[in-house]
Design a protein around this motif. Structure first.
Motif, short mmCIF file in Angstrom:
data_model
loop_
_atom_site.label_atom_id
_atom_site.label_comp_id
_atom_site.label_asym_id
_atom_site.label_seq_id
_atom_site.Cartn_x
_atom_site.Cartn_y
_atom_site.Cartn_z
N PRO A 43 0.83 -1.22 0.00
CA PRO A 43 0.00 0.00 0.00
C PRO A 43 0.86 1.26 0.00
O PRO A 43 1.79 1.39 0.81
CB PRO A 43 -0.80 -0.13 1.29
N GLY A 44 0.56 2.17 -0.93
CA GLY A 44 1.32 3.41 -1.03
C GLY A 44 2.62 3.30 -1.78
O GLY A 44 3.32 4.30 -1.98
N GLY A 45 2.97 2.10 -2.23
CA GLY A 45 4.22 1.89 -2.95
C GLY A 45 4.12 2.26 -4.41
O GLY A 45 3.06 2.67 -4.91
N SER A 46 5.24 2.11 -5.12
CA SER A 46 5.27 2.43 -6.55
C SER A 46 5.78 1.22 -7.33
O SER A 46 6.58 0.43 -6.84
CB SER A 46 6.15 3.65 -6.83
N PHE A 47 5.26 1.11 -8.56
CA PHE A 47 5.58 -0.03 -9.41
C PHE A 47 5.64 0.44 -10.86
O PHE A 47 4.84 1.29 -11.27
CB PHE A 47 4.50 -1.12 -9.27
N ALA A 48 6.60 -0.08 -11.61
CA ALA A 48 6.69 0.20 -13.05
C ALA A 48 6.77 -1.11 -13.80
O ALA A 48 7.56 -2.00 -13.43
CB ALA A 48 7.91 1.07 -13.36
N GLY A 69 12.87 7.71 -8.33
CA GLY A 69 13.03 6.31 -8.74
C GLY A 69 11.90 5.46 -8.17
O GLY A 69 11.29 5.78 -7.15
N VAL A 70 11.63 4.36 -8.83
CA VAL A 70 10.49 3.52 -8.48
C VAL A 70 10.89 2.46 -7.46
O VAL A 70 12.03 1.98 -7.44
CB VAL A 70 9.90 2.89 -9.77
N ASP A 71 9.94 2.10 -6.58
CA ASP A 71 10.20 1.08 -5.56
C ASP A 71 10.44 -0.30 -6.17
O ASP A 71 11.36 -1.01 -5.79
CB ASP A 71 9.00 0.95 -4.60
N THR A 72 9.55 -0.68 -7.09
CA THR A 72 9.59 -2.02 -7.66
C THR A 72 9.31 -1.93 -9.16
O THR A 72 8.61 -1.03 -9.63
CB THR A 72 8.53 -2.94 -7.01
N ALA A 73 9.85 -2.89 -9.92
CA ALA A 73 9.66 -2.87 -11.37
C ALA A 73 9.77 -4.28 -11.92
O ALA A 73 10.44 -5.15 -11.35
CB ALA A 73 10.69 -1.97 -12.04
N MET A 79 -2.46 -5.05 -12.94
CA MET A 79 -3.62 -5.37 -12.10
C MET A 79 -3.18 -5.86 -10.72
O MET A 79 -3.80 -5.55 -9.70
CB MET A 79 -4.49 -6.42 -12.79
N GLY A 80 -2.08 -6.62 -10.68
CA GLY A 80 -1.56 -7.09 -9.40
C GLY A 80 -1.10 -5.95 -8.52
O GLY A 80 -1.33 -5.96 -7.30
N ALA A 81 -0.44 -4.94 -9.12
CA ALA A 81 0.01 -3.79 -8.34
C ALA A 81 -1.18 -3.01 -7.77
O ALA A 81 -1.12 -2.49 -6.65
CB ALA A 81 0.88 -2.88 -9.20
N SER A 82 -2.25 -2.92 -8.53
CA SER A 82 -3.46 -2.28 -8.02
C SER A 82 -4.02 -3.04 -6.82
O SER A 82 -4.41 -2.44 -5.82
CB SER A 82 -4.52 -2.18 -9.11
N LEU A 83 -4.05 -4.38 -6.94
CA LEU A 83 -4.51 -5.20 -5.81
C LEU A 83 -3.63 -4.99 -4.58
O LEU A 83 -4.11 -5.01 -3.45
CB LEU A 83 -4.50 -6.68 -6.19
N ALA A 84 -2.31 -4.80 -4.82
CA ALA A 84 -1.37 -4.65 -3.72
C ALA A 84 -1.47 -3.28 -3.06
O ALA A 84 -0.87 -3.07 -2.00
CB ALA A 84 0.05 -4.89 -4.21
N GLY A 85 -2.16 -2.34 -3.69
CA GLY A 85 -2.32 -1.02 -3.11
C GLY A 85 -1.29 0.01 -3.56
O GLY A 85 -1.18 1.09 -2.96
N ALA A 86 -0.55 -0.30 -4.62
CA ALA A 86 0.41 0.68 -5.13
C ALA A 86 -0.32 1.94 -5.58
O ALA A 86 -1.30 1.85 -6.32
CB ALA A 86 1.21 0.09 -6.28
#
Length: 380
Positions: A196-201, A264-268, A214-221
C-alpha cells in the motif's frame, strides 16, 4: 524405443504439432496413452497461447521437435490413475507447471524453483524418457511440455500440476491463469510486493505485464506505471489500473519514471526479455529498489549493468518464474478477486477456434491480440 502407446486404453486426440523451426502448427490425429498411476487424463476445453510456446517454435528454447506445445490448458478430468487422490473424474481443473515435490525448494513451498524444473517442463518426455503421444506410424513425439502439451483435445498431466477449480467458473477463461496471468500478477504480489502506497513500473504491456499492472493495483500501489510502445496497450493499462503511462521510444523512460516517482520507483518488472530495456528498468529504480525479469531472452543474451550503481544504490534484480506462486493456493485466489471484479483479466482475452491456431499466432506476434485462447471443438 518406446512401444505400446497404442492400446485398448489409449485415446485418439487431435493435436497441433510443430515439426520444424518457425513452422506452422499442424493439426494431426495422434494417440494419447492411458494415464499412469500418478497421472490424469484431461479433456481440454480451452487453452491459452503463451509466448513461451512461440519461443520453443522459434528455437529460443530447446525442447526437441516435432512437439506438441501448450501449457495453459483447462478442462475436465476424464480418467485418474490409481494413486491420484486430489482430483477425480468430472472435476474441472487448470493445468499449470510441473515440479517434483521432493527437492528442497518444493518442500519449502517454492515449486517454481524446483531443482528439476527444466527437465520436467521442457525436456519433451517424462523423467524416465517415455512419452504419452505418438502419431499414426507409432512414432513418438516430444510432449510433456509443462507436463501437459495441451494444444490438443486431450492431455495427460500429473496430479501435482492440476489445480481443481469451482465448476461455476468458466473453463474457457481458466487456462491463462496457469501461466501468463499468474506469472505477471504473482511476480508483483508474491515476489516484489510493492505494498500500500508503494510504486511499481511495468515494462511491456502484454498479458503478463498487464496482469502485473492489475496485481500492483490489488497490492495497493499508488503509483502504477505502464511502459510500452503501443498507445492502445497503454490505454488498456490505464483502464486496468495504471496511474501513469510512458510511450517508448517517444519519452525518456528513466527520466520520466524518476520524475513521476520523485527519484526512482520502488519495484519494477520487465516482461520484454530485451536486455536494453532491462537495463532501463534497473536504472529507473530508487535506492533500495527491487526489480524482476520474467521473460525469455534470445539465447546467449548478456545483460550489462552499472555494477557500482547496483551496489551503492542497494538495488536488486532477480529472475522470477511462474509468479513465484504455489498454484493450488494462488490460482483460486485469482479466481476469487476476479469474482469480486477487482481483477478483470478476461479483458485481455480473444477467443479462437482450435483450427484457427495459426491465425492466433499471427495476431499475437503483431500485437493485435493480447492473450489468445483456443476453444476446443467440444468446449462447453
Amino acid at each position: 524405443m518406446q512401444t505400446g502407446l497404442k492400446s485398448a486404453a489409449s485415446c485418439p486426440v487431435c493435436a497441433a504439432v510443430v515439426r520444424k523451426a518457425d513452422g506452422p502448427f499442424l493439426l494431426e490425429q495422434l494417440t494419447l496413452t492411458a494415464p499412469r498411476d500418478d497421472e490424469v487424463r484431461v479433456r481440454i476445453v480451452a487453452v491459452g497461447m503463451c509466448h513461451t510456446d512461440l519461443a520453443v517454435r522459434a528455437r529460443m528454447l530447446e525442447t526437441p521437435l516435432p512437439v506438441v506445445l501448450g501449457h495453459e490448458g483447462a478442462g475436465i478430468v476424464e480418467q485418474a490413475g490409481s494413486a491420484v487422490t486430489r482430483v477425480a473424474p468430472g472435476d474441472h481443473v487448470i493445468l499449470t507447471f510441473a515440479s517434483c515435490g521432493r527437492c528442497g525448494p518444493c518442500e519449502s513451498g517454492h515449486p517454481a524453483e524446483c531443482v528439476h524444473f527444466r527437465e520436467l517442463n521442457f525436456s519433451g518426455h517424462r523423467p524416465d524418457g517415455t512419452h504419452a503421444l505418438c502419431d499414426d506410424s507409432g512414432t513418438v513425439l516430444s510432449d510433456r511440455f509443462f507436463a501437459q502439451s495441451s494444444y490438443a483435445t486431450h492431455a495427460i498431466a500429473t496430479e501435482r500440476n492440476v489445480v481443481k477449480i469451482p465448476k461455476d467458473f468458466p473453463l474457457e477463461l481458466a487456462g491463462p491463469l496457469g501461466c501468463g496471468i499468474s506469472t505477471g500478477s504473482g511476480t508483483v504480489l508474491n515476489a516484489l510486493q510493492p505494498g500500500p502506497g508503494g510504486s511499481f513500473a511495468n515494462f511491456g504491456c502484454g498479458s503478463v505485464g498487464l496482469s502485473g499492472i492489475m496485481g500492483a493495483s490489488l497490492a495497493g500501489a499508488t503509483i502504477n506505471i505502464a511502459i510500452d510502445r503501443k498507445p492502445a496497450r497503454l490505454e488498456l493499462a490505464r483502464e486496468l489500473g495504471a496511474t501513469h503511462t510512458i510511450c517508448m521510444p517517444d519519452e525518456d523512460v528513466v527520466a520520466t519514471v524518476r520524475k513521476i516517482t520523485g527519484g526512482g520507483v520502488d519495484t519494477a518488472m520487465d516482461t520484454t526479455g530485451r536486455v536494453e530495456i532491462i537495463r532501463q528498468m534497473v536504472d529507473a529504480l530508487r535506492p533500495g529498489g527491487r526489480s524482476a525479469v520474467v521473460a525469455v531472452s534470445p539465447p546467449g543474451a548478456q545483460l550489462e549493468l552499472d555494477a557500482n550503481d547496483l551496489m551503492a544504490g542497494n538495488k536488486s534484480i532477480q529472475g522470477v518464474s511462474q509468479g513465484a506462486c504455489v498454484p493450488d493456493i494462488f490460482l483460486p485466489r485469482l479466481i476469487e478477486v476476479w469474482r469480486q471484479k477487482r481483477f478483470p483479466f478476461d479483458r485481455l482475452i480473444t477467443f479462437y477456434n482450435f483450427d484457427q491456431i495459426n491465425q492466433a499466432v499471427a495476431d499475437m506476434e503483431v500485437g493485435r491480440t493480447v492473450k489468445a485462447v483456443l476453444r476446443m471443438p467440444e468446449a462447453i
